[in-house]
Design a protein around this motif. Structure first.
Motif, PDB file in Angstrom:
ATOM      1  N   VAL A  15      11.310  16.125  -1.682  1.00  0.00           N
ATOM      2  CA  VAL A  15      11.398  17.663  -1.199  1.00  0.00           C
ATOM      3  C   VAL A  15      12.216  18.363  -2.213  1.00  0.00           C
ATOM      4  CG1 VAL A  15      12.395  19.211   0.686  1.00  0.00           C
ATOM      5  CG2 VAL A  15      11.833  16.803   1.213  1.00  0.00           C
ATOM      6  N   LYS A  16      11.627  19.494  -2.701  1.00  0.00           N
ATOM      7  CA  LYS A  16      12.112  20.562  -3.673  1.00  0.00           C
ATOM      8  C   LYS A  16      12.584  21.703  -3.237  1.00  0.00           C
ATOM      9  CE  LYS A  16       8.817  18.619  -7.142  1.00  0.00           C
ATOM     10  NZ  LYS A  16       7.864  19.016  -8.376  1.00  0.00           N
ATOM     11  N   VAL A  17      13.885  22.075  -3.606  1.00  0.00           N
ATOM     12  CA  VAL A  17      14.373  23.261  -2.951  1.00  0.00           C
ATOM     13  C   VAL A  17      14.007  24.282  -3.879  1.00  0.00           C
ATOM     14  CG1 VAL A  17      16.611  24.447  -2.516  1.00  0.00           C
ATOM     15  CG2 VAL A  17      16.387  21.999  -1.704  1.00  0.00           C
ATOM     16  N   GLY A  18      13.572  25.492  -3.663  1.00  0.00           N
ATOM     17  CA  GLY A  18      13.124  26.475  -4.202  1.00  0.00           C
ATOM     18  C   GLY A  18      11.916  27.180  -3.574  1.00  0.00           C
ATOM     19  N   LYS A  19      11.213  28.067  -4.415  1.00  0.00           N
ATOM     20  CA  LYS A  19      10.180  28.870  -4.022  1.00  0.00           C
ATOM     21  C   LYS A  19       9.267  27.849  -3.414  1.00  0.00           C
ATOM     22  CE  LYS A  19      11.696  32.977  -4.714  1.00  0.00           C
ATOM     23  NZ  LYS A  19      12.021  34.016  -3.825  1.00  0.00           N
ATOM     24  N   ASN A  20       8.736  27.932  -2.269  1.00  0.00           N
ATOM     25  CA  ASN A  20       7.715  27.197  -1.904  1.00  0.00           C
ATOM     26  C   ASN A  20       6.381  28.057  -1.849  1.00  0.00           C
ATOM     27  OD1 ASN A  20       5.778  25.989  -0.039  1.00  0.00           O
ATOM     28  ND2 ASN A  20       7.628  24.912   1.254  1.00  0.00           N
ATOM     29  N   GLY A 151      15.843  29.701   5.247  1.00  0.00           N
ATOM     30  CA  GLY A 151      17.011  29.751   4.459  1.00  0.00           C
ATOM     31  C   GLY A 151      17.007  30.284   3.153  1.00  0.00           C
ATOM     32  N   LEU A 152      15.932  30.101   2.367  1.00  0.00           N
ATOM     33  CA  LEU A 152      15.652  30.663   1.214  1.00  0.00           C
ATOM     34  C   LEU A 152      15.602  32.243   1.215  1.00  0.00           C
ATOM     35  CD1 LEU A 152      13.333  28.270  -0.648  1.00  0.00           C
ATOM     36  CD2 LEU A 152      15.734  28.214  -0.668  1.00  0.00           C
ATOM     37  N   GLU A 153      14.994  32.609   2.123  1.00  0.00           N
ATOM     38  CA  GLU A 153      14.777  34.221   2.381  1.00  0.00           C
ATOM     39  C   GLU A 153      15.893  34.798   2.848  1.00  0.00           C
ATOM     40  OE1 GLU A 153      11.526  35.208   4.945  1.00  0.00           O
ATOM     41  OE2 GLU A 153      10.161  33.627   3.880  1.00  0.00           O
ATOM     42  N   ILE A 154      16.811  34.236   3.773  1.00  0.00           N
ATOM     43  CA  ILE A 154      18.024  34.807   4.023  1.00  0.00           C
ATOM     44  C   ILE A 154      18.943  34.753   2.908  1.00  0.00           C
ATOM     45  CG2 ILE A 154      20.301  34.206   5.228  1.00  0.00           C
ATOM     46  CD1 ILE A 154      18.605  32.966   7.399  1.00  0.00           C
ATOM     47  N   LEU A 155      19.079  33.990   2.081  1.00  0.00           N
ATOM     48  CA  LEU A 155      19.942  34.177   0.851  1.00  0.00           C
ATOM     49  C   LEU A 155      19.307  35.122  -0.225  1.00  0.00           C
ATOM     50  CD1 LEU A 155      20.466  30.605  -0.498  1.00  0.00           C
ATOM     51  CD2 LEU A 155      21.943  31.790   1.164  1.00  0.00           C
ATOM     52  N   GLU A 156      18.095  35.524  -0.053  1.00  0.00           N
ATOM     53  CA  GLU A 156      17.586  36.606  -0.904  1.00  0.00           C
ATOM     54  C   GLU A 156      17.822  38.136  -0.133  1.00  0.00           C
ATOM     55  OE1 GLU A 156      13.269  36.384  -0.956  1.00  0.00           O
ATOM     56  OE2 GLU A 156      13.416  34.438  -2.617  1.00  0.00           O
ATOM     57  N   GLN A 157      18.014  38.015   1.193  1.00  0.00           N
ATOM     58  CA  GLN A 157      18.086  39.335   1.959  1.00  0.00           C
ATOM     59  C   GLN A 157      19.305  39.785   2.203  1.00  0.00           C
ATOM     60  OE1 GLN A 157      15.418  37.885   5.035  1.00  0.00           O
ATOM     61  NE2 GLN A 157      13.732  38.925   4.424  1.00  0.00           N
ATOM     62  N   VAL A 158      20.337  38.527   2.581  1.00  0.00           N
ATOM     63  CA  VAL A 158      21.870  38.724   2.703  1.00  0.00           C
ATOM     64  C   VAL A 158      22.504  37.780   1.958  1.00  0.00           C
ATOM     65  CG1 VAL A 158      23.452  39.141   4.496  1.00  0.00           C
ATOM     66  CG2 VAL A 158      20.929  39.210   4.927  1.00  0.00           C
ATOM     67  N   PRO A 159      22.265  38.104   0.323  1.00  0.00           N
ATOM     68  CA  PRO A 159      23.116  37.225  -0.479  1.00  0.00           C
ATOM     69  C   PRO A 159      24.554  36.901  -0.251  1.00  0.00           C
ATOM     70  CG  PRO A 159      22.676  39.523  -1.510  1.00  0.00           C
ATOM     71  CD  PRO A 159      22.006  39.442  -0.191  1.00  0.00           C
ATOM     72  N   ASP A 160      25.295  37.853   0.355  1.00  0.00           N
ATOM     73  CA  ASP A 160      26.681  37.466   0.496  1.00  0.00           C
ATOM     74  C   ASP A 160      26.896  37.147   1.999  1.00  0.00           C
ATOM     75  OD1 ASP A 160      26.002  40.083   1.611  1.00  0.00           O
ATOM     76  OD2 ASP A 160      27.843  41.081   1.187  1.00  0.00           O
ATOM     77  N   VAL A 161      26.087  36.296   2.616  1.00  0.00           N
ATOM     78  CA  VAL A 161      25.925  35.724   3.998  1.00  0.00           C
ATOM     79  C   VAL A 161      27.198  34.632   4.030  1.00  0.00           C
ATOM     80  CG1 VAL A 161      24.297  34.018   3.492  1.00  0.00           C
ATOM     81  CG2 VAL A 161      24.775  34.581   5.806  1.00  0.00           C
ATOM     82  N   LYS A 182      22.559  25.170   1.639  1.00  0.00           N
ATOM     83  CA  LYS A 182      23.829  24.190   1.065  1.00  0.00           C
ATOM     84  C   LYS A 182      23.425  23.773  -0.315  1.00  0.00           C
ATOM     85  CE  LYS A 182      26.846  23.850   4.427  1.00  0.00           C
ATOM     86  NZ  LYS A 182      28.214  24.366   4.405  1.00  0.00           N
ATOM     87  N   THR A 183      22.221  23.477  -0.866  1.00  0.00           N
ATOM     88  CA  THR A 183      21.748  23.158  -2.182  1.00  0.00           C
ATOM     89  C   THR A 183      22.216  24.432  -3.152  1.00  0.00           C
ATOM     90  OG1 THR A 183      19.963  21.532  -1.308  1.00  0.00           O
ATOM     91  CG2 THR A 183      20.107  22.317  -3.713  1.00  0.00           C
ATOM     92  N   LEU A 184      21.770  25.664  -2.596  1.00  0.00           N
ATOM     93  CA  LEU A 184      22.066  26.500  -3.580  1.00  0.00           C
ATOM     94  C   LEU A 184      23.369  27.458  -3.337  1.00  0.00           C
ATOM     95  CD1 LEU A 184      18.659  28.408  -3.163  1.00  0.00           C
ATOM     96  CD2 LEU A 184      19.573  26.952  -4.867  1.00  0.00           C
ATOM     97  N   ARG A 185      24.005  27.396  -2.159  1.00  0.00           N
ATOM     98  CA  ARG A 185      25.100  28.017  -1.751  1.00  0.00           C
ATOM     99  C   ARG A 185      25.955  27.179  -0.838  1.00  0.00           C
ATOM    100  NH1 ARG A 185      25.131  33.497  -1.096  1.00  0.00           N
ATOM    101  NH2 ARG A 185      27.034  33.288  -0.465  1.00  0.00           N
TER     102      ARG A 185
END
Length: 391
Positions: A15-20, A151-161, A182-185
Protein backbone atom coordinates in the motif's frame (compact mmCIF):
# COMPACT_ATOMS: atom_id res chain seq x y z
CA UNK A 1 -1.21 -9.97 10.87
CA UNK A 2 1.33 -8.27 13.07
CA UNK A 3 3.15 -5.06 12.20
CA UNK A 4 5.93 -3.32 14.07
CA UNK A 5 6.11 0.00 12.27
CA UNK A 6 4.64 2.00 9.40
CA UNK A 7 7.30 0.97 6.91
CA UNK A 8 6.77 -2.70 7.66
CA UNK A 9 3.08 -2.30 7.03
CA UNK A 10 3.58 -0.61 3.66
CA UNK A 11 6.18 -3.14 2.53
CA UNK A 12 4.16 -6.17 3.60
CA UNK A 13 0.95 -5.04 1.96
CA UNK A 14 2.06 -3.02 -1.02
CA UNK A 15 0.00 0.00 0.00
CA UNK A 16 1.47 3.30 -1.06
CA UNK A 17 0.58 6.54 0.67
CA UNK A 18 0.23 9.41 -1.76
CA UNK A 19 -1.93 10.49 -4.67
CA UNK A 20 -4.14 7.60 -5.71
CA UNK A 21 -4.05 7.96 -9.48
CA UNK A 22 -6.19 4.88 -10.11
CA UNK A 23 -9.37 6.44 -8.73
CA UNK A 24 -8.61 10.06 -9.62
CA UNK A 25 -11.31 11.37 -11.91
CA UNK A 26 -13.65 8.49 -11.07
CA UNK A 27 -14.83 9.58 -7.61
CA UNK A 28 -15.90 13.01 -6.39
CA UNK A 29 -13.27 15.11 -4.62
CA UNK A 30 -15.70 16.12 -1.89
CA UNK A 31 -15.56 19.55 -0.23
CA UNK A 32 -14.64 20.09 3.41
CA UNK A 33 -16.35 23.12 4.90
CA UNK A 34 -16.55 24.80 8.28
CA UNK A 35 -19.90 24.92 10.06
CA UNK A 36 -20.12 27.88 12.43
CA UNK A 37 -23.32 26.78 14.17
CA UNK A 38 -22.02 23.30 14.93
CA UNK A 39 -18.66 24.75 15.95
CA UNK A 40 -20.47 26.79 18.59
CA UNK A 41 -22.54 23.81 19.73
CA UNK A 42 -19.51 21.50 20.08
CA UNK A 43 -17.03 24.10 21.29
CA UNK A 44 -14.62 23.17 18.50
CA UNK A 45 -13.51 24.61 15.18
CA UNK A 46 -15.60 22.07 13.29
CA UNK A 47 -15.20 21.14 9.62
CA UNK A 48 -17.35 18.62 7.75
CA UNK A 49 -16.23 16.49 4.82
CA UNK A 50 -19.20 15.82 2.55
CA UNK A 51 -18.72 12.19 1.54
CA UNK A 52 -22.48 11.65 1.40
CA UNK A 53 -22.38 13.70 -1.82
CA UNK A 54 -20.66 10.89 -3.72
CA UNK A 55 -22.84 9.59 -6.58
CA UNK A 56 -23.94 6.56 -4.58
CA UNK A 57 -24.23 8.53 -1.34
CA UNK A 58 -21.24 7.00 0.43
CA UNK A 59 -17.46 7.20 0.85
CA UNK A 60 -17.31 3.56 -0.21
CA UNK A 61 -16.99 4.49 -3.86
CA UNK A 62 -13.31 5.17 -3.17
CA UNK A 63 -12.44 1.68 -1.98
CA UNK A 64 -14.79 0.00 -4.43
CA UNK A 65 -13.27 1.74 -7.44
CA UNK A 66 -9.75 1.08 -6.21
CA UNK A 67 -10.47 -2.61 -5.62
CA UNK A 68 -12.19 -3.07 -8.98
CA UNK A 69 -9.23 -1.45 -10.71
CA UNK A 70 -7.00 -4.14 -9.20
CA UNK A 71 -9.09 -7.19 -10.08
CA UNK A 72 -7.63 -9.69 -12.75
CA UNK A 73 -20.24 -5.26 2.79
CA UNK A 74 -21.84 -2.64 2.61
CA UNK A 75 -19.99 -1.54 -0.49
CA UNK A 76 -23.03 -2.65 -2.45
CA UNK A 77 -24.00 0.61 -4.16
CA UNK A 78 -20.43 1.63 -4.84
CA UNK A 79 -19.50 -1.70 -6.41
CA UNK A 80 -22.72 -1.76 -8.43
CA UNK A 81 -22.06 1.69 -9.85
CA UNK A 82 -18.37 1.38 -10.64
CA UNK A 83 -18.71 -2.23 -11.75
CA UNK A 84 -21.24 -1.06 -14.31
CA UNK A 85 -18.97 1.74 -15.49
CA UNK A 86 -16.07 -0.70 -15.92
CA UNK A 87 -18.04 -3.58 -17.41
CA UNK A 88 -17.39 -5.86 -14.42
CA UNK A 89 -20.34 -8.05 -13.35
CA UNK A 90 -21.19 -7.46 -9.70
CA UNK A 91 -23.26 -9.49 -7.27
CA UNK A 92 -23.97 -7.79 -3.97
CA UNK A 93 -24.97 -9.77 -0.89
CA UNK A 94 -27.01 -7.71 1.55
CA UNK A 95 -28.85 -8.49 4.81
CA UNK A 96 -32.58 -9.10 4.49
CA UNK A 97 -33.17 -5.95 6.57
CA UNK A 98 -31.14 -3.72 4.24
CA UNK A 99 -32.80 -0.38 3.42
CA UNK A 100 -35.12 -0.71 0.43
CA UNK A 101 -33.57 2.35 -1.21
CA UNK A 102 -30.16 0.61 -1.31
CA UNK A 103 -31.60 -2.61 -2.72
CA UNK A 104 -33.49 -0.87 -5.51
CA UNK A 105 -30.60 1.41 -6.46
CA UNK A 106 -28.22 -1.56 -6.73
CA UNK A 107 -30.65 -3.29 -9.08
CA UNK A 108 -31.06 -0.18 -11.20
CA UNK A 109 -27.28 0.10 -11.48
CA UNK A 110 -27.22 -3.39 -13.00
CA UNK A 111 -26.03 -5.49 -10.08
CA UNK A 112 -27.43 -8.84 -9.06
CA UNK A 113 -28.75 -8.57 -5.50
CA UNK A 114 -28.81 -11.50 -3.08
CA UNK A 115 -30.51 -11.01 0.29
CA UNK A 116 -29.19 -13.27 3.03
CA UNK A 117 -29.08 -13.18 6.83
CA UNK A 118 -29.93 -10.50 9.33
CA UNK A 119 -26.55 -8.75 9.14
CA UNK A 120 -23.28 -8.90 7.25
CA UNK A 121 -21.82 -11.42 9.67
CA UNK A 122 -24.33 -14.06 8.55
CA UNK A 123 -23.06 -14.10 4.95
CA UNK A 124 -20.28 -16.48 6.00
CA UNK A 125 -19.17 -19.69 4.38
CA UNK A 126 -22.58 -20.44 2.87
CA UNK A 127 -22.34 -17.50 0.49
CA UNK A 128 -18.63 -18.10 -0.17
CA UNK A 129 -19.43 -21.66 -1.22
CA UNK A 130 -22.34 -20.48 -3.35
CA UNK A 131 -20.14 -18.04 -5.26
CA UNK A 132 -17.05 -20.26 -5.43
CA UNK A 133 -14.29 -18.69 -7.50
CA UNK A 134 -15.58 -15.14 -7.22
CA UNK A 135 -13.62 -12.19 -5.82
CA UNK A 136 -15.04 -11.07 -2.44
CA UNK A 137 -14.38 -7.41 -1.65
CA UNK A 138 -14.73 -6.14 1.88
CA UNK A 139 -11.60 -6.24 4.03
CA UNK A 140 -8.99 -5.97 1.28
CA UNK A 141 -5.97 -3.61 1.23
CA UNK A 142 -7.30 -1.81 -1.88
CA UNK A 143 -10.53 -1.03 -0.01
CA UNK A 144 -8.58 0.55 2.86
CA UNK A 145 -6.27 2.38 0.49
CA UNK A 146 -9.21 3.84 -1.40
CA UNK A 147 -10.78 5.04 1.86
CA UNK A 148 -7.43 6.56 2.78
CA UNK A 149 -7.78 9.12 0.00
CA UNK A 150 -10.27 10.88 2.28
CA UNK A 151 -7.43 11.48 4.71
CA UNK A 152 -5.20 12.84 1.95
CA UNK A 153 -7.92 15.25 0.84
CA UNK A 154 -8.49 16.42 4.41
CA UNK A 155 -4.81 17.28 4.77
CA UNK A 156 -5.01 19.30 1.55
CA UNK A 157 -8.23 21.08 2.47
CA UNK A 158 -7.58 21.67 6.19
CA UNK A 159 -3.78 21.52 6.49
CA UNK A 160 -3.74 22.64 10.13
CA UNK A 161 -6.26 20.02 11.31
CA UNK A 162 -5.79 18.83 14.90
CA UNK A 163 -8.25 15.94 15.12
CA UNK A 164 -10.16 13.73 12.67
CA UNK A 165 -13.19 11.92 14.12
CA UNK A 166 -14.18 8.87 12.07
CA UNK A 167 -17.17 6.46 12.28
CA UNK A 168 -16.20 2.80 12.75
CA UNK A 169 -18.08 -0.20 11.36
CA UNK A 170 -15.89 -2.82 9.71
CA UNK A 171 -12.91 -0.49 10.38
CA UNK A 172 -11.86 -0.11 6.74
CA UNK A 173 -12.61 3.62 6.65
CA UNK A 174 -10.71 4.50 9.80
CA UNK A 175 -7.84 2.18 8.88
CA UNK A 176 -7.36 3.90 5.54
CA UNK A 177 -7.71 7.44 6.86
CA UNK A 178 -5.49 6.82 9.88
CA UNK A 179 -2.71 5.17 7.87
CA UNK A 180 -2.64 7.95 5.27
CA UNK A 181 -2.83 10.82 7.76
CA UNK A 182 -0.43 9.42 10.35
CA UNK A 183 2.17 8.66 7.68
CA UNK A 184 2.21 12.29 6.55
CA UNK A 185 1.17 14.07 9.77
CA UNK A 186 1.73 11.81 12.79
CA UNK A 187 0.73 14.59 15.21
CA UNK A 188 -2.87 14.63 13.94
CA UNK A 189 -5.12 12.75 16.36
CA UNK A 190 -7.41 10.07 14.89
CA UNK A 191 -10.44 9.13 16.98
CA UNK A 192 -12.91 6.38 16.12
CA UNK A 193 -16.61 6.38 17.01
CA UNK A 194 -18.74 3.24 17.36
CA UNK A 195 -22.39 2.76 18.37
CA UNK A 196 -22.82 1.07 21.73
CA UNK A 197 -25.11 -1.50 20.11
CA UNK A 198 -22.46 -2.64 17.61
CA UNK A 199 -19.11 -2.24 19.34
CA UNK A 200 -17.11 -4.88 17.46
CA UNK A 201 -13.95 -2.77 17.10
CA UNK A 202 -13.94 -1.92 20.81
CA UNK A 203 -14.32 -5.63 21.60
CA UNK A 204 -11.46 -6.48 19.25
CA UNK A 205 -9.22 -3.99 21.05
CA UNK A 206 -10.11 -5.57 24.39
CA UNK A 207 -9.42 -9.13 23.21
CA UNK A 208 -6.53 -8.32 20.90
CA UNK A 209 -8.10 -9.72 17.73
CA UNK A 210 -11.38 -9.52 15.76
CA UNK A 211 -14.05 -11.19 17.88
CA UNK A 212 -17.76 -11.58 17.04
CA UNK A 213 -20.15 -9.52 19.15
CA UNK A 214 -23.92 -9.55 19.44
CA UNK A 215 -25.38 -6.53 17.72
CA UNK A 216 -28.84 -5.07 18.24
CA UNK A 217 -30.86 -2.70 16.12
CA UNK A 218 -29.28 0.75 15.94
CA UNK A 219 -30.01 4.00 14.17
CA UNK A 220 -26.41 3.78 12.96
CA UNK A 221 -27.24 0.65 10.96
CA UNK A 222 -24.43 1.25 8.47
CA UNK A 223 -21.96 0.60 11.31
CA UNK A 224 -23.65 -2.57 12.56
CA UNK A 225 -20.85 -5.02 11.69
CA UNK A 226 -20.58 -7.95 14.14
CA UNK A 227 -16.87 -8.58 13.49
CA UNK A 228 -14.31 -6.07 12.26
CA UNK A 229 -12.18 -7.05 9.27
CA UNK A 230 -8.87 -8.66 10.30
CA UNK A 231 -6.83 -6.58 7.86
CA UNK A 232 -8.57 -3.33 8.77
CA UNK A 233 -8.19 -4.07 12.47
CA UNK A 234 -4.46 -4.74 12.14
CA UNK A 235 -3.99 -1.37 10.48
CA UNK A 236 -6.38 0.63 12.66
CA UNK A 237 -5.04 -0.57 16.01
CA UNK A 238 -1.59 0.58 14.89
CA UNK A 239 -2.57 4.09 13.82
CA UNK A 240 -5.78 5.10 15.65
CA UNK A 241 -5.32 7.04 18.90
CA UNK A 242 -8.55 6.05 20.64
CA UNK A 243 -12.14 4.96 20.12
CA UNK A 244 -15.32 6.06 21.90
CA UNK A 245 -18.89 4.76 22.05
CA UNK A 246 -22.11 6.67 21.37
CA UNK A 247 -25.72 5.94 22.32
CA UNK A 248 -28.87 6.11 20.20
CA UNK A 249 -29.89 9.49 21.59
CA UNK A 250 -26.68 11.09 20.32
CA UNK A 251 -27.07 9.50 16.89
CA UNK A 252 -30.59 10.89 16.51
CA UNK A 253 -29.47 14.32 17.69
CA UNK A 254 -26.58 14.35 15.22
CA UNK A 255 -28.86 13.58 12.27
CA UNK A 256 -31.22 16.33 13.43
CA UNK A 257 -28.40 18.88 13.91
CA UNK A 258 -27.08 18.20 10.40
CA UNK A 259 -30.54 18.69 8.92
CA UNK A 260 -30.98 21.96 10.75
CA UNK A 261 -27.53 23.50 10.54
CA UNK A 262 -25.97 21.95 7.43
CA UNK A 263 -29.13 21.19 5.40
CA UNK A 264 -27.64 17.73 4.96
CA UNK A 265 -29.47 14.39 4.92
CA UNK A 266 -26.99 12.00 6.54
CA UNK A 267 -27.66 8.47 7.75
CA UNK A 268 -27.11 7.56 11.39
CA UNK A 269 -23.77 5.87 10.84
CA UNK A 270 -22.58 8.77 8.70
CA UNK A 271 -23.37 11.21 11.49
CA UNK A 272 -21.60 9.21 14.21
CA UNK A 273 -18.53 11.46 14.28
CA UNK A 274 -20.62 14.54 15.02
CA UNK A 275 -22.67 12.58 17.58
CA UNK A 276 -19.58 12.00 19.72
CA UNK A 277 -18.81 15.74 19.79
CA UNK A 278 -22.26 16.96 20.82
CA UNK A 279 -22.94 18.12 24.40
CA UNK A 280 -23.10 15.04 26.60
CA UNK A 281 -21.14 12.98 24.10
CA UNK A 282 -17.89 11.14 24.87
CA UNK A 283 -15.82 13.83 23.10
CA UNK A 284 -17.53 16.71 24.90
CA UNK A 285 -14.39 17.13 26.99
CA UNK A 286 -12.04 20.04 27.76
CA UNK A 287 -9.22 18.53 25.69
CA UNK A 288 -11.28 18.96 22.52
CA UNK A 289 -12.39 22.55 23.04
CA UNK A 290 -10.98 24.97 20.51
CA UNK A 291 -9.37 22.20 18.45
CA UNK A 292 -9.69 22.20 14.67
CA UNK A 293 -11.72 19.04 14.07
CA UNK A 294 -12.72 17.39 10.80
CA UNK A 295 -15.63 14.94 10.69
CA UNK A 296 -16.27 12.87 7.55
CA UNK A 297 -20.02 12.64 6.89
CA UNK A 298 -19.55 9.28 5.30
CA UNK A 299 -23.03 8.25 4.13
CA UNK A 300 -26.45 9.57 3.19
CA UNK A 301 -28.33 6.42 2.24
CA UNK A 302 -31.32 6.45 4.56
CA UNK A 303 -34.90 5.40 3.83
CA UNK A 304 -37.42 8.22 4.10
CA UNK A 305 -39.42 6.27 6.69
CA UNK A 306 -36.30 5.76 8.79
CA UNK A 307 -35.41 9.43 8.44
CA UNK A 308 -38.83 10.36 9.84
CA UNK A 309 -38.31 8.10 12.85
CA UNK A 310 -34.82 9.45 13.45
CA UNK A 311 -36.08 13.05 13.30
CA UNK A 312 -38.79 12.30 15.85
CA UNK A 313 -36.30 10.61 18.18
CA UNK A 314 -33.95 13.54 17.73
CA UNK A 315 -36.67 16.02 18.62
CA UNK A 316 -37.55 13.97 21.70
CA UNK A 317 -33.90 13.76 22.74
CA UNK A 318 -33.65 17.53 22.28
CA UNK A 319 -36.70 18.07 24.55
CA UNK A 320 -38.62 19.60 21.65
CA UNK A 321 -41.13 16.77 21.63
CA UNK A 322 -42.50 15.98 25.08
CA UNK A 323 -45.29 13.75 26.26
CA UNK A 324 -47.55 13.73 29.29
CA UNK A 325 -50.86 12.28 30.46
CA UNK A 326 -53.73 14.48 31.63
CA UNK A 327 -57.05 13.38 33.13
CA UNK A 328 -59.92 15.62 32.02
CA UNK A 329 -63.70 15.57 31.95
CA UNK A 330 -65.24 13.26 29.38
CA UNK A 331 -68.11 15.66 28.93
CA UNK A 332 -68.33 18.11 26.02
CA UNK A 333 -65.63 20.77 26.30
CA UNK A 334 -63.16 18.69 28.36
CA UNK A 335 -60.67 18.15 25.57
CA UNK A 336 -61.14 21.72 24.34
CA UNK A 337 -60.15 23.03 27.77
CA UNK A 338 -56.95 20.97 27.70
CA UNK A 339 -55.95 22.12 24.22
CA UNK A 340 -56.64 25.72 25.22
CA UNK A 341 -54.18 25.39 28.11
CA UNK A 342 -51.58 23.96 25.74
CA UNK A 343 -52.21 26.81 23.30
CA UNK A 344 -51.89 29.42 26.03
CA UNK A 345 -48.45 28.05 26.88
CA UNK A 346 -47.33 28.43 23.27
CA UNK A 347 -47.00 24.69 22.62
CA UNK A 348 -48.34 22.76 19.65
CA UNK A 349 -50.16 19.43 19.81
CA UNK A 350 -48.26 16.75 17.89
CA UNK A 351 -50.46 13.79 18.83
CA UNK A 352 -53.24 13.03 21.27
CA UNK A 353 -55.05 9.83 22.28
CA UNK A 354 -58.02 9.16 24.59
CA UNK A 355 -58.05 6.23 27.01
CA UNK A 356 -61.34 5.49 28.68
CA UNK A 357 -61.25 1.73 29.30
CA UNK A 358 -58.28 1.75 31.72
CA UNK A 359 -59.43 4.65 33.92
CA UNK A 360 -61.35 3.25 36.91
CA UNK A 361 -61.57 6.28 39.19
CA UNK A 362 -64.51 7.99 37.51
CA UNK A 363 -66.79 7.10 34.62
CA UNK A 364 -67.06 10.73 33.49
CA UNK A 365 -63.31 11.26 33.11
CA UNK A 366 -60.84 10.33 30.38
CA UNK A 367 -57.07 10.09 30.24
CA UNK A 368 -55.46 11.98 27.37
CA UNK A 369 -51.96 10.94 26.37
CA UNK A 370 -50.51 13.97 24.67
CA UNK A 371 -47.35 14.65 22.66
CA UNK A 372 -46.59 18.33 22.16
CA UNK A 373 -43.95 20.31 20.34
CA UNK A 374 -42.04 22.92 22.35
CA UNK A 375 -38.90 24.95 21.74
CA UNK A 376 -36.77 23.21 24.35
CA UNK A 377 -36.39 22.35 28.03
CA UNK A 378 -37.27 25.82 29.38
CA UNK A 379 -40.46 25.91 27.29
CA UNK A 380 -41.29 22.42 28.54
CA UNK A 381 -41.01 23.60 32.14
CA UNK A 382 -43.29 26.58 31.44
CA UNK A 383 -45.88 24.25 29.92
CA UNK A 384 -45.65 21.94 32.91
CA UNK A 385 -46.17 24.84 35.31
CA UNK A 386 -49.19 26.03 33.33
CA UNK A 387 -50.77 22.57 33.37
CA UNK A 388 -50.16 22.14 37.11
CA UNK A 389 -51.65 25.55 37.83
CA UNK A 390 -54.77 24.67 35.86
CA UNK A 391 -55.15 21.55 37.98
Amino acid sequence: MSISNKNDYHQNNGVKVGKNTEIRGHVYHTPTTKNDALSEITGTDLWLKHEYKQFTGSFKERGARNALEKLTGNHALALSYHGGLMGIPVTVIMPTIAPLTKIERCKKLGARVVLHGMHIGEVGNEMIDTFHGADFLFDDPPICAGAGTIGLEILEQVPDVDVIVVPVGGAGLIAGIAMAVKTLRPEVQIIGVEPEKAASYTKALEVGEPTPVTITNTLADGLAVPTVGPHSFAVARHFVDKTVLINEKLVALAVLRLLEHERAVVEGGGAAGLAALLPGGPLDVPQMKGKKVVVPLCGGNIDITMLGRVIERGLAADRRLVRFAATVSDRPGGLAALTQIIFSAGASVWDIAHERAWLHTSVDQVVNKVVVEVSGHEHEMRLKATLEKAG
